[in-house]
Write a protein that holds these residues in place. Sequence first.
Motif, PDB file in Angstrom:
ATOM      1  N   GLU A 283      -6.259   1.815  -3.700  1.00  0.00           N
ATOM      2  CA  GLU A 283      -6.328   3.233  -4.073  1.00  0.00           C
ATOM      3  C   GLU A 283      -4.926   3.850  -4.076  1.00  0.00           C
ATOM      4  O   GLU A 283      -4.167   3.666  -3.124  1.00  0.00           O
ATOM      5  CB  GLU A 283      -7.180   4.000  -3.058  1.00  0.00           C
ATOM      6  CG  GLU A 283      -8.615   3.548  -2.971  1.00  0.00           C
ATOM      7  CD  GLU A 283      -9.498   4.207  -4.003  1.00  0.00           C
ATOM      8  OE1 GLU A 283      -9.053   5.169  -4.656  1.00  0.00           O
ATOM      9  OE2 GLU A 283     -10.631   3.734  -4.152  1.00  0.00           O
TER      10      GLU A 283
ATOM     11  N   VAL B 167       2.355   6.218  -4.181  1.00  0.00           N
ATOM     12  CA  VAL B 167       2.168   7.655  -4.383  1.00  0.00           C
ATOM     13  C   VAL B 167       2.369   8.045  -5.843  1.00  0.00           C
ATOM     14  O   VAL B 167       3.193   7.462  -6.548  1.00  0.00           O
ATOM     15  CB  VAL B 167       3.100   8.490  -3.473  1.00  0.00           C
ATOM     16  CG1 VAL B 167       2.763   8.264  -2.014  1.00  0.00           C
ATOM     17  CG2 VAL B 167       4.556   8.173  -3.732  1.00  0.00           C
TER      18      VAL B 167
ATOM     19  N   GLU C  94      -0.370  14.426  -8.025  1.00  0.00           N
ATOM     20  CA  GLU C  94      -1.823  14.592  -8.008  1.00  0.00           C
ATOM     21  C   GLU C  94      -2.431  14.801  -9.388  1.00  0.00           C
ATOM     22  O   GLU C  94      -3.599  14.489  -9.611  1.00  0.00           O
ATOM     23  CB  GLU C  94      -2.228  15.707  -7.047  1.00  0.00           C
ATOM     24  CG  GLU C  94      -1.521  17.015  -7.266  1.00  0.00           C
ATOM     25  CD  GLU C  94      -1.589  17.938  -6.062  1.00  0.00           C
ATOM     26  OE1 GLU C  94      -2.201  17.573  -5.046  1.00  0.00           O
ATOM     27  OE2 GLU C  94      -1.013  19.028  -6.152  1.00  0.00           O
TER      28      GLU C  94
ATOM     29  N   MET D 109      -2.720  10.835 -11.391  1.00  0.00           N
ATOM     30  CA  MET D 109      -3.255   9.722 -10.603  1.00  0.00           C
ATOM     31  C   MET D 109      -3.896   8.654 -11.490  1.00  0.00           C
ATOM     32  O   MET D 109      -4.754   8.962 -12.307  1.00  0.00           O
ATOM     33  CB  MET D 109      -4.312  10.239  -9.629  1.00  0.00           C
ATOM     34  CG  MET D 109      -3.776  11.137  -8.548  1.00  0.00           C
ATOM     35  SD  MET D 109      -2.944  10.210  -7.275  1.00  0.00           S
ATOM     36  CE  MET D 109      -4.330   9.427  -6.500  1.00  0.00           C
TER      37      MET D 109
ATOM     38  N   MET E  93       0.113  13.140  -4.129  1.00  0.00           N
ATOM     39  CA  MET E  93       1.037  14.098  -3.496  1.00  0.00           C
ATOM     40  C   MET E  93       1.355  15.166  -4.522  1.00  0.00           C
ATOM     41  O   MET E  93       1.112  14.989  -5.716  1.00  0.00           O
ATOM     42  CB  MET E  93       2.301  13.403  -2.973  1.00  0.00           C
ATOM     43  CG  MET E  93       3.218  12.866  -4.018  1.00  0.00           C
ATOM     44  SD  MET E  93       4.809  12.129  -3.456  1.00  0.00           S
ATOM     45  CE  MET E  93       4.856  12.259  -1.738  1.00  0.00           C
TER      46      MET E  93
ATOM     47  N   VAL F 103      -2.251   7.074  -3.792  1.00  0.00           N
ATOM     48  CA  VAL F 103      -2.183   8.221  -2.877  1.00  0.00           C
ATOM     49  C   VAL F 103      -1.611   9.409  -3.644  1.00  0.00           C
ATOM     50  O   VAL F 103      -0.580   9.293  -4.298  1.00  0.00           O
ATOM     51  CB  VAL F 103      -1.284   7.889  -1.660  1.00  0.00           C
ATOM     52  CG1 VAL F 103      -1.150   9.087  -0.746  1.00  0.00           C
ATOM     53  CG2 VAL F 103      -1.813   6.675  -0.917  1.00  0.00           C
TER      54      VAL F 103
ATOM     55  N   SER G  89       0.852  -1.193   0.000  1.00  0.00           N
ATOM     56  CA  SER G  89       0.000   0.000   0.000  1.00  0.00           C
ATOM     57  C   SER G  89       0.885   1.239   0.000  1.00  0.00           C
ATOM     58  O   SER G  89       2.099   1.147   0.060  1.00  0.00           O
ATOM     59  CB  SER G  89      -0.909   0.011   1.230  1.00  0.00           C
ATOM     60  OG  SER G  89      -0.139   0.082   2.411  1.00  0.00           O
ATOM     61  N   GLY G  90       0.238   2.396  -0.073  1.00  0.00           N
ATOM     62  CA  GLY G  90       0.973   3.661  -0.025  1.00  0.00           C
ATOM     63  C   GLY G  90       1.645   4.027  -1.336  1.00  0.00           C
ATOM     64  O   GLY G  90       2.682   4.683  -1.340  1.00  0.00           O
TER      65      GLY G  90
END
Length: 76
Positions: free
Chosen positions: A29, A11, A14, A17, A33, A31, A8-9
């Motif tokens: 999902e 990145v 933004e 995505m 940044m 993440v 997970s995590g």
Amino acid sequence: MISYEPGSGYVFPEDEMPGPMTGAAGTLEPVAMSAEDFDKLTRIPIIVYYGDNIPEEPTEDFGLDNWRTRLAMTRL
């Protein structure tokens, strides 16, 4: 940075995505940044290791499909 089988995590900038990934293990999902912080992160050498026998296609096997979606997100 060395990462062994992250789960997970994941990145992403933004404005770049990917969509969520759904499989037998649920929905993964990404993440968001800032592009500035992502640029700083990608200046660090990074290697990611996963084991073998991870399927490329969806499967109903919860455990295998869990790793399939995580490896796919890592590749992005």
